[in-house]
Design a protein around this motif. Structure first.
Motif, PDB file in Angstrom:
ATOM      1  N   GLU A  83      41.611  42.577  32.420  1.00 34.84           N
ATOM      2  CA  GLU A  83      42.628  41.663  33.171  1.00 34.84           C
ATOM      3  C   GLU A  83      43.830  42.500  33.698  1.00 34.84           C
ATOM      4  N   LEU A  84      44.380  43.125  32.596  1.00 34.99           N
ATOM      5  CA  LEU A  84      45.503  43.819  32.936  1.00 34.99           C
ATOM      6  C   LEU A  84      45.151  45.074  33.591  1.00 34.99           C
ATOM      7  N   ALA A  85      44.347  45.884  33.504  1.00 33.07           N
ATOM      8  CA  ALA A  85      43.799  46.912  34.433  1.00 33.07           C
ATOM      9  C   ALA A  85      43.527  46.547  35.952  1.00 33.07           C
ATOM     10  N   ALA A  86      42.987  45.255  36.218  1.00 30.35           N
ATOM     11  CA  ALA A  86      42.562  44.812  37.404  1.00 30.35           C
ATOM     12  C   ALA A  86      44.072  44.690  37.889  1.00 30.35           C
ATOM     13  N   VAL A  87      45.128  44.169  37.460  1.00 35.09           N
ATOM     14  CA  VAL A  87      46.413  43.929  38.081  1.00 35.09           C
ATOM     15  C   VAL A  87      47.104  45.500  38.245  1.00 35.09           C
ATOM     16  N   ASN A  88      47.229  46.153  37.044  1.00 34.38           N
ATOM     17  CA  ASN A  88      48.071  47.364  37.172  1.00 34.38           C
ATOM     18  C   ASN A  88      47.309  48.715  37.514  1.00 34.38           C
ATOM     19  N   GLY A  89      45.941  48.628  37.585  1.00 32.93           N
ATOM     20  CA  GLY A  89      45.205  49.805  37.868  1.00 32.93           C
ATOM     21  C   GLY A  89      45.000  50.596  36.557  1.00 32.93           C
ATOM     22  N   GLY A  90      44.118  51.493  36.669  1.00 33.85           N
ATOM     23  CA  GLY A  90      43.911  52.466  35.491  1.00 33.85           C
ATOM     24  C   GLY A  90      42.483  52.117  34.965  1.00 33.85           C
ATOM     25  N   GLY A  91      41.895  50.880  35.143  1.00 35.49           N
ATOM     26  CA  GLY A  91      40.477  50.616  34.614  1.00 35.49           C
ATOM     27  C   GLY A  91      39.214  50.791  35.377  1.00 35.49           C
ATOM     28  N   PRO A  92      38.290  50.441  34.917  1.00 39.61           N
ATOM     29  CA  PRO A  92      37.005  50.661  35.740  1.00 39.61           C
ATOM     30  C   PRO A  92      36.942  50.200  37.220  1.00 39.61           C
ATOM     31  N   ILE A  93      36.076  50.567  37.920  1.00 40.57           N
ATOM     32  CA  ILE A  93      35.967  49.966  39.183  1.00 40.57           C
ATOM     33  C   ILE A  93      35.588  48.649  39.073  1.00 40.57           C
ATOM     34  N   MET A  94      36.137  47.665  39.930  1.00 44.82           N
ATOM     35  CA  MET A  94      35.809  46.356  39.722  1.00 44.82           C
ATOM     36  C   MET A  94      34.987  45.689  41.113  1.00 44.82           C
ATOM     37  N   ILE A  95      34.215  44.729  41.142  1.00 44.63           N
ATOM     38  CA  ILE A  95      34.012  44.189  42.278  1.00 44.63           C
ATOM     39  C   ILE A  95      34.440  42.883  42.462  1.00 44.63           C
ATOM     40  N   LYS A  96      35.254  42.429  43.657  1.00 46.67           N
ATOM     41  CA  LYS A  96      35.525  41.077  43.807  1.00 46.67           C
ATOM     42  C   LYS A  96      34.613  40.504  44.852  1.00 46.67           C
ATOM     43  N   ILE A  97      34.394  39.126  44.240  1.00 47.14           N
ATOM     44  CA  ILE A  97      33.310  38.210  44.975  1.00 47.14           C
ATOM     45  C   ILE A  97      33.990  37.036  44.916  1.00 47.14           C
ATOM     46  N   GLY A  98      34.941  36.539  46.103  1.00 48.84           N
ATOM     47  CA  GLY A  98      35.767  35.394  45.993  1.00 48.84           C
ATOM     48  C   GLY A  98      36.749  35.568  45.160  1.00 48.84           C
ATOM     49  N   ARG A  99      36.712  34.650  44.066  1.00 50.92           N
ATOM     50  CA  ARG A  99      37.737  34.615  42.925  1.00 50.92           C
ATOM     51  C   ARG A  99      37.155  35.218  41.809  1.00 50.92           C
ATOM     52  N   SER A 100      35.874  35.746  41.719  1.00 51.06           N
ATOM     53  CA  SER A 100      35.191  36.243  40.621  1.00 51.06           C
ATOM     54  C   SER A 100      35.210  37.781  40.694  1.00 51.06           C
ATOM     55  N   VAL A 101      35.353  38.463  39.215  1.00 50.55           N
ATOM     56  CA  VAL A 101      35.533  39.833  39.335  1.00 50.55           C
ATOM     57  C   VAL A 101      34.350  40.267  38.463  1.00 50.55           C
ATOM     58  N   ARG A 102      33.606  40.982  38.854  1.00 48.27           N
ATOM     59  CA  ARG A 102      32.427  41.511  38.220  1.00 48.27           C
ATOM     60  C   ARG A 102      32.719  43.224  38.118  1.00 48.27           C
ATOM     61  N   TYR A 103      31.481  43.731  37.308  1.00 46.04           N
ATOM     62  CA  TYR A 103      31.756  45.474  36.951  1.00 46.04           C
ATOM     63  C   TYR A 103      30.177  45.691  36.928  1.00 46.04           C
ATOM     64  N   ARG A 104      29.956  46.886  37.547  1.00 44.45           N
ATOM     65  CA  ARG A 104      28.793  47.563  37.459  1.00 44.45           C
ATOM     66  C   ARG A 104      28.625  48.214  36.087  1.00 44.45           C
ATOM     67  N   ALA A 105      27.510  48.074  35.239  1.00 45.24           N
ATOM     68  CA  ALA A 105      27.448  48.789  34.197  1.00 45.24           C
ATOM     69  C   ALA A 105      27.569  50.321  34.403  1.00 45.24           C
ATOM     70  N   SER A 106      27.011  50.858  35.389  1.00 48.75           N
ATOM     71  CA  SER A 106      27.117  52.240  35.728  1.00 48.75           C
ATOM     72  C   SER A 106      28.575  52.664  35.877  1.00 48.75           C
ATOM     73  N   ASP A 107      29.391  51.706  36.639  1.00 50.64           N
ATOM     74  CA  ASP A 107      30.932  52.321  36.692  1.00 50.64           C
ATOM     75  C   ASP A 107      31.508  52.177  35.430  1.00 50.64           C
ATOM     76  N   ILE A 108      31.352  51.320  34.736  1.00 46.73           N
ATOM     77  CA  ILE A 108      31.814  51.313  33.223  1.00 46.73           C
ATOM     78  C   ILE A 108      31.475  52.609  32.457  1.00 46.73           C
TER      79      ILE A 108
END
Length: 72
Positions: free
Chosen positions: A27-52
């Motif tokens: 959650e913090l990385a989504a706001v501040n940066g520095g975390g894994p790449i995420m995918i936003k679908i509407g209000r939902s956030v998802r992550y690909r296992a390959s990106d993690i």
């Protein structure tokens, strides 16, 4: 760690269970940066296992004084 298909979209809870990254960190990385790449679908956030996996690999270090990404 259970095997997860690389392109499957994971919730923060699933990332926490499979990779040990806390939901709060994500959650913090989504706001501040520095975390894994995420995918936003509407209000939902998802992550690909390959990106993690890629993000974890990019943060490998040989000592605590080394900057992430410079282990190679």
């Amino acid at each position: 760690m259970k095997q997860i298909a690389d392109e499957r979209l994971l919730t923060r809870k699933e990332v926490e269970e499979a990779f040990g990254l806390s939901k709060r960190f994500l959650e913090l990385a989504a706001v501040n940066g520095g975390g894994p790449i995420m995918i936003k679908i509407g209000r939902s956030v998802r992550y690909r296992a390959s990106d993690i996996r890629c993000w974890i690999d990019d943060h490998a270090v040989k000592s605590t004084s080394q900057l992430p990404g410079s282990a190679r």
